[in-house]
Design a protein around this motif. Sequence first.
Motif, PDB file in Angstrom:
ATOM      1  N   TYR A 322       0.818  -1.126   0.168  1.00 41.61           N
ATOM      2  CA  TYR A 322      -0.128   0.108  -0.006  1.00 41.61           C
ATOM      3  C   TYR A 322       0.928   1.143  -0.102  1.00 41.61           C
ATOM      4  O   TYR A 322       0.602   2.119  -0.754  1.00 41.61           O
ATOM      5  N   PHE A 325       2.360   2.374  -3.312  1.00 36.65           N
ATOM      6  CA  PHE A 325       1.274   3.269  -4.253  1.00 36.65           C
ATOM      7  C   PHE A 325       1.110   4.458  -3.673  1.00 36.65           C
ATOM      8  O   PHE A 325       1.058   5.518  -4.501  1.00 36.65           O
ATOM      9  N   LEU A 419      -2.437  -4.534  -5.924  1.00 34.49           N
ATOM     10  CA  LEU A 419      -1.198  -4.039  -5.737  1.00 34.49           C
ATOM     11  C   LEU A 419      -0.326  -4.799  -4.818  1.00 34.49           C
ATOM     12  O   LEU A 419       0.895  -4.901  -5.256  1.00 34.49           O
ATOM     13  N   TYR A 529      -6.994  -0.762 -12.606  1.00 35.12           N
ATOM     14  CA  TYR A 529      -5.580  -0.833 -12.722  1.00 35.12           C
ATOM     15  C   TYR A 529      -4.787  -0.670 -13.880  1.00 35.12           C
ATOM     16  O   TYR A 529      -3.719  -0.286 -13.901  1.00 35.12           O
TER      17      TYR A 529
END
Length: 593
Positions: A322, A325, A419, A529
């Motif tokens: 996370y 990102f 992710l 995505y």
Amino acid sequence: MTTDITAMLWDTDPLYHAHAPELEADLASGAAETKAFRVAYLGKVASLDAAGLLEALRRYEALTELLVKPQLYAHLLFAADAGNDEHKKLSQRTAEFGNLMGRELLFFDLEIMEIPDGGFAEIVADGGLAGYRHYLESVRKFKPHTLTEREEQLLKLKNLTGAEAFTRLFDELSASFRYRMELDGEEREFTGEELLGLLHHPDATVRERAFAIFLRRHEEEGIALGAIFNTVALDHGQELELRSYRHPMEPTNLGNEIPEEVVNRLMDVSEANYGLARDYFRLKARLLGLPKLKNTDVYAPAGETDRHYTFEEARDLVLEAYGAFQPRFRDICAAFFAERRIDVLPRPGKGGGAFCMGMTPSLSPYVLLNFTGNLRDVATLAHELGHGLHFVLAQKQTMLNYHAPLPLAETASVFGEMLLTRFLLERESDPQVKIALLCAKIEDIIATTFRQNVLTRFEERMHKERKEGLLTSSRLCDLWWEENGKLYGDAVEMIEPYRWGWSYISHFIHARFYCYSYTFAELLVLSLYRKYLEDGETFIPTYVGILESGGSLSPADTVKPAGIDLADPHFWQKGYDFLAELIEELKGLVAKQ
């Protein structure tokens, strides 16, 4: 962070301390405020001007938050230990309280529906009501299917001894199941989640035995489970008739703001692509050295076969993914661990599966897991924290706009899994590990698209056939077998106990036709995505905006800033094209072995 057992249990004290008088005070205050609200607005809503309606909506939101807090707290206690008598009593008491308060407040939505169309258009044009326009329009959509206040109150009252009672029975019965199985030369007791976790075991005989024992235990309770499913379906059918709905999915589609033709197209395109799943299953059989997969082999480890993750390893991997990102995302997710808002390990009496409970704009969400240490469990942690992230970002909304519409409820969770997968793939150089990661991701996509489509088709047939009469457990088994057979074809052999696979799917009991939302979300996220890969960091503000919008917009309007048109007849196929690319990527890795 500490890693003792206490750190693995969630801390509900920020809501209420055990036996604290604050809960009793909130229940009393909620009842008094509900009475006062009814006195203030009953029979007057349709005549309010814009300023008056705005004041009523704000007061209604504050009341809703007050009423729901004790119910959410009780649900968390019950989910963590359904065998605890005090938790059972509090859960039932708050459910009855919520039902009573809900009956007293039904008039508000009903009177919003009665505002004349011309007057409504004039009122919502007022700038002060801009933030509530979507909510008000959503309420008014149900007017053709809504009864009088007294009739609505009676239906809500009877729910306590009808569908809600059978839902509670299903939860308590499922949580009470105990299983015994021999593993590594020792016979011991397992929870259901631990047995399902063994579907990832490297030994095929262990996988099949574990799943068979799990399913046979449900078969032993076939009379009770069959009665529960029949009652829930009958209750839904009777309500459809009372409210003049045309087919079983119509209330869900209306609430989801997804036109029937879009849902049908989603399901038709999914079925047209079942061959992709069968292509993968045949490849997986070759990877495992099997002539043909059994359905107990679908999640068998491939590539790296013996990796076990501690919860601390899983936590760190998910937070890193996370954070790579968006650093803010890492901080939001880390707070779940620091504030002990995650209940981690399986144990007797604890509810199965996993969930994230979004509370209110002023209360932090909680996550329940049943972590057993396989790669799928790491992905589940990323999934549920995605929900948590969504709930936190949506806290900029007010209560009536807080919860995302159902088709978008899985967006952040599925995106989080993607992710994690790409983060793990990029840091690995071992082709065997890459194969294992790709297999896990492909299997997850198959599970959240094709399998959820199978579940939706089964549920649709169950409700349609129940309208004609009682469904025996044997007939439910037949419907389940037939719909799964359409997916597996000749690529996968289903073990005989899997005829009872319908009996443990809680979504069939808790929410009508929830399952297609997973398919919707997965294909939507694959598109999101892909756009992220194309646009890079410039995509992130758009994605954050989608999550922050909560339920303030329709699904179509929520994703429009990302350039997505849900009405595009080719939209759903693009997601399956992405899946085909992943399967080809896997084939390339396998060919290099």
